[in-house]
Enzyme design. Sequence first.
Site, mmCIF file in Angstrom:
data_model
loop_
_atom_site.group_PDB
_atom_site.id
_atom_site.type_symbol
_atom_site.label_atom_id
_atom_site.label_comp_id
_atom_site.label_asym_id
_atom_site.label_seq_id
_atom_site.Cartn_x
_atom_site.Cartn_y
_atom_site.Cartn_z
ATOM 1 C CG HIS A 62 68.909 -58.921 -4.400
ATOM 2 N ND1 HIS A 62 69.423 -59.493 -5.539
ATOM 3 C CD2 HIS A 62 67.986 -59.804 -3.921
ATOM 4 C CE1 HIS A 62 68.859 -60.680 -5.731
ATOM 5 N NE2 HIS A 62 67.980 -60.887 -4.770
ATOM 6 C CG ASP A 155 64.360 -62.404 -1.398
ATOM 7 O OD1 ASP A 155 63.561 -62.239 -2.331
ATOM 8 O OD2 ASP A 155 65.587 -62.500 -1.568
HETATM 9 N N1 AG3 Z 1 61.895 -63.107 -5.111
HETATM 10 C C1 AG3 Z 1 60.761 -62.423 -5.717
HETATM 11 C C2 AG3 Z 1 60.392 -62.933 -7.035
HETATM 12 C C3 AG3 Z 1 59.024 -62.648 -7.479
HETATM 13 C C4 AG3 Z 1 59.017 -62.712 -8.941
HETATM 14 N N2 AG3 Z 1 57.720 -62.970 -9.440
HETATM 15 C C5 AG3 Z 1 57.374 -62.780 -10.701
HETATM 16 N N3 AG3 Z 1 58.197 -62.287 -11.552
HETATM 17 N N4 AG3 Z 1 56.174 -63.128 -11.030
HETATM 18 C C6 AG3 Z 1 63.040 -63.234 -5.895
HETATM 19 C C7 AG3 Z 1 64.216 -63.724 -5.167
HETATM 20 C C8 AG3 Z 1 65.334 -62.793 -5.316
HETATM 21 N N5 AG3 Z 1 66.230 -62.907 -4.251
#
Ligand code: AG3
Length: 272
Positions: A62, A155
Amino acid sequence: MELWLREQHTEGYSVSWKIKEIFYQKQTPYQHLAIVEFYDLGRALVLDGIVQTTEKDEYIYHEMIAHVPMFSLRQVETVLVIGGGDGGTVREVLKHTGVKKVVLAEIDEDVINACRQYLPVTAACLSDPRVELAIGDGIKYVEQQQAAFDLIIVDSSDPIGPAEPLFGSKFYQLVKRALKPGGAVVAQTESPLFYPQAFQRAVQAMRENFTYVKPYLTAIPSYVGGFWTFTMASDSELKPSWPETLPFSNRYYTPEVHQAAFALPPFVAEIV
Ligand code: AG3
């Protein structure tokens, strides 16, 4: 009884997480949603069996998705976060006192509600008066905006499921229109080791729409392979600048870490 989450990444590779407690589980209209507590890593948001964020290391992701672009733009007053229903990215953006409005465009309201209840470390900030929730398809939201945001943060989850279109050129065309002149977009662009095609596709999509496209790299222990990429893009050159001392404290981000993140190892650089 032992309960484990097995996160399957390829035919031959998976990672297992021992679960202490399941706080919430639901099949939403968009995905399977769970908030659990792991041994050693704390509480976590899990979507379709993939760990999205854990208390143990959420700050790395973050802080890096928010502060790298925030300190690369001269003035940021309005920010749009697409996805990010856990609130962690919004929390970091709100640390910048110049920010007047943060819109969180999250397709899955259940993610927001579950995180508010069980993951306050990231979601408590969503009650800040500067935050506006836009529940719905992030692409449709962006489509309705024109020169409205200084920064757009993507995100998203992986490009399988609801986040798939967020990795394509058409989306970035809309993003460009939604940005104010001089604005920037940043996106999480996946693992260079396990999802190099997704990384390549996102960077390509940004290059088709923006003059300056800058991928950067961070270590996120709870994401597959540990290495994780982000990519920032703009039609203005993105030159970071910092006050002598940062006006808030972080656990990961510093100006030195910011600069170091743009040093790409050859195996990463050659993907894009
Ligand atoms: N967003 C990105 C997550 C991607 C994870 N993918 C994976 N481990 N294969 C996460 C949200 C956080 N705010």
